[in-house]
Design a protein around this motif. Structure first.
Motif, mmCIF file in Angstrom:
data_model
loop_
_atom_site.group_PDB
_atom_site.id
_atom_site.type_symbol
_atom_site.label_atom_id
_atom_site.label_comp_id
_atom_site.label_asym_id
_atom_site.label_seq_id
_atom_site.Cartn_x
_atom_site.Cartn_y
_atom_site.Cartn_z
ATOM 1 N N GLY A 294 0.741 -1.348 -0.102
ATOM 2 C CA GLY A 294 0.030 -0.071 -0.013
ATOM 3 C C GLY A 294 1.013 1.250 -0.050
ATOM 4 O O GLY A 294 0.553 2.095 -0.608
ATOM 5 N N GLU A 295 1.941 1.217 0.822
ATOM 6 C CA GLU A 295 2.669 2.391 0.804
ATOM 7 C C GLU A 295 3.312 2.823 -0.375
ATOM 8 O O GLU A 295 3.575 3.763 -1.033
ATOM 9 C CB GLU A 295 3.809 2.290 1.923
ATOM 10 N N ARG A 298 1.018 4.340 -2.953
ATOM 11 C CA ARG A 298 0.607 5.666 -2.531
ATOM 12 C C ARG A 298 1.783 6.353 -3.024
ATOM 13 O O ARG A 298 1.622 7.716 -3.561
ATOM 14 C CB ARG A 298 0.414 5.947 -1.436
ATOM 15 N N ASP A 330 -10.871 5.281 -4.231
ATOM 16 C CA ASP A 330 -11.061 5.623 -2.827
ATOM 17 C C ASP A 330 -10.801 4.198 -2.021
ATOM 18 O O ASP A 330 -10.287 4.447 -0.836
ATOM 19 C CB ASP A 330 -12.380 6.034 -2.341
ATOM 20 N N ASP A 332 -8.627 1.124 -0.817
ATOM 21 C CA ASP A 332 -7.412 1.064 -0.405
ATOM 22 C C ASP A 332 -6.630 0.367 -1.579
ATOM 23 O O ASP A 332 -6.876 -0.917 -1.874
ATOM 24 C CB ASP A 332 -7.235 0.096 0.752
ATOM 25 N N SER A 335 -5.507 -3.386 -1.315
ATOM 26 C CA SER A 335 -6.556 -4.502 -1.704
ATOM 27 C C SER A 335 -6.458 -4.743 -3.007
ATOM 28 O O SER A 335 -6.076 -4.072 -3.780
ATOM 29 C CB SER A 335 -7.856 -3.903 -1.211
ATOM 30 N N THR A 403 -8.715 -8.572 0.090
ATOM 31 C CA THR A 403 -7.124 -8.515 0.381
ATOM 32 C C THR A 403 -6.656 -9.754 0.344
ATOM 33 O O THR A 403 -6.859 -10.690 1.146
ATOM 34 C CB THR A 403 -6.964 -7.535 1.646
#
Length: 527
Positions: A294-295, A298, A330, A332, A335, A403
């Protein structure tokens, strides 16, 4: 409990992939663009497909015949793929980094009658063809003494006699364990997945896609090539991956969507080359083939100022079963989003009960019919009720967002490609200085899963880690290389003799040799 897609089922027409993608009058709009900017229009592609089909028909290739395709991305690759299908035959596409032995295994196992390659790969192709008993090798480009696929004498293509239930492609996958097996995907499987994914991946007249992924891989085959042809948007082809080349093509052709694997996402997040590139055309980055942190997701989104989404699939699912829809940024990005239309899922614990966290089972029209000539492997993965047991552990939210959190299967995924431990273990045991060996996946410095070998030396053998890694590297494709080595007195095993991989994964790092500079995504450049 069966978890269904939140999207309504879509109608899947009773047609072949050829009929889905090549029906109607072809236009002069761009279909394919090579790195030099050469455009292949829809009309030119249609003509090439028909010409290739006619030539193959003249060679005796027809319904049920299997043709091997061993070549890098190009407009000619796309024409060859669909020309083979238009000839009523079956494509088995192979990794361009395969050794002759690896390629020969796929050709022999699939029953291929003919092999198509390029001049650069001819030495490997000819050796593999000879081992597999294939008499004829054709090329996509000029090669001395070899006929070109697109210049075979033919005339009109044969009548289209294949049906939706006939086999279209035989990609090779290790599934959840073991040596690579032929995955039987029908025309209906591929038609379904193209249409299912189209619900998640919208296009516009300005959309331009870039084939960063190799088209021999089912991810590139479905999500890039067939999706682009279905949506009537241009696809820019890359014969091999390099970041600078990718950035140049994005700038030159104003690429709007990037479908890639996590290693390329990492380069986009960290490489200084990105700072000097104009990537303002990129609206979306979509990651698949392996889990995306996830990081990291982003970081890519912030650096490129675009949406980043993730999906999930397997070769055995044509390949996509889950994805974050483009209109839901929106969600995550760690996932894998929702199940695609027409897809059902279950989460099953080790006792076979439905659970909040468990192995992901998937059922739908995109799921394979089985492994080629391998009923035992099929039964171990695909049950009598049509559920594909993925070997991955997942969770799901109340509104249906999945996920992937773990893996029960032993398969290693290195840069999105499959590395079966059993194959490497068998190879290691052929070394005269090795008594026993086990291979597991461990994270490297960047969090990428890499193959690590645990080796028991034969008494008196003077063997170091570099020799172990070199021995394997000389006999396998680059993505299968052993990149860490640890020597043990014995391999931990259960009473039945099964390697206790979980015990090995928990060991603290010691006696390791670092993997050094990591190569780009496999299927592109040797390391």
């Amino acid at each position: 409990m069966i978890i269904r897609s939140p999207f309504p089922d879509i109608d899947i027409p009773d047609v072949t992939l050829t009929e889905l993608l090549f029906s109607g009058e072809p236009s002069g709009a761009p279909a394919l663009i090579d790195p030099e900017g050469r455009i292949t229009t829809r009309r030119e592609l249609d003509e090439s497909v028909r010409r290739i089909a006619a030539g193959l028909h003249g060679r005796g290739i027809g319904r049920g015949s299997v043709v091997g395709l061993f070549a890098p991305n190009s407009p000619e690759w796309v024409a060859a793929f669909h020309g083979i299908l238009r000839a009523n035959a079956v494509v088995t596409s192979a990794n361009v980094l395969y050794t002759a032995d690896e390629l020969a295994h796929q050709l022999a196992d699939s029953g291929a009658r003919l092999l198509v390659t390029t001049a650069d790969l001819l030495d490997v192709a000819e050796t593999a063809a000879a081992k597999a008993g294939i008499e004829e090798v054709l090329t996509l480009d000029d090669a001395p003494g070899r006929p070109r696929l697109d210049t075979l004498p033919g005339g009109e293509p044969p009548p289209l006699v294949t049906g939706p239930g006939d086999i279209a492609v035989l990609p090779y996958s290790s599934g959840t364990t073991g040596r690579a097996k032929g995955v039987v995907l029908t025309h209906r499987n591929l038609v379904a997945n193209v249409l299912q994914f189209s619900r998640m991946g919208r296009t516009a007249p300005s959309t331009v896609l870039l084939a960063v992924l190799p088209l021999f891989h089912i991810y590139g085959m479905t999500v890039l090539m067939n999706h682009a042809l279905h949506q009537r948007v241009p696809l820019v082809t890359m014969p091999r991956f390099d970041l600078a080349g990718m950035l140049r093509l994005i700038e030159r052709h104003r690429v709007t969507k990037l479908y890639l694997a996590p290693p390329t996402a990492l380069l986009l997040a960290k490489s200084p080359l990105v700072d000097g590139a104009d990537l303002s055309s990129v609206e979306l980055v979509f990651s698949g083939a392996a889990p995306l942190d996830g990081e990291l997701a982003r970081a890519v989104a912030n650096r490129l100022d675009c949406k980043i989404l993730q999906g999930y699939g397997m070769t055995e699912m044509s390949p996509v079963s889950h994805a974050i829809p483009e209109d839901r940024p929106d969600i995550d990005p760690a996932s894998v989003g929702y199940a695609l239309p027409n897809v059902e899922c279950r989460l099953v614990d080790s006792a076979g009960r439905d659970a909040d966290r468990g192995e992901l089972w998937v059922r739908g029209p995109n799921v394979m019919t089985g492994y080629l000539n391998n009923p035992a492997a099929t039964a171990a993965t695909l049950d009598a009720d049509g559920w594909l047991h993925t070997g991955d552990i997942a969770t799901v939210t109340a509104d249906g967002v999945f996920t992937i959190v773990d893996r029960v299967k032993e398969l290693i995924k290195y840069k999105g490609y499959q590395v079966p431990p059993a194959e490497l273990e068998a190879l290691l045991l052929t070394h005269e200085g090795i008594d026993d060996a086990a291979v597991v996946g461990v994270p490297d410095e960047e969090g990428e899963e890499i193959p690590k070998a645990f080796v028991v030396r034969r008494p008196g053998a003077r063997l170091d880690a570099a020799e172990v890694m070199g021995y394997v590297a000389a006999r396998v494709s680059p993505h299968k290389k052993v990149r860490r080595v640890e020597f043990l007195d014995s391999i931990p095993k259960s009473a039945s003799g099964k390697i206790l991989r979980a015990v090995l994964r928990r060991r603290p790092a010691m006696q390791e040799v670092p993997s050094g500079t990591q190569p780009g995504p496999p299927g592109w450049a040797r390391s």
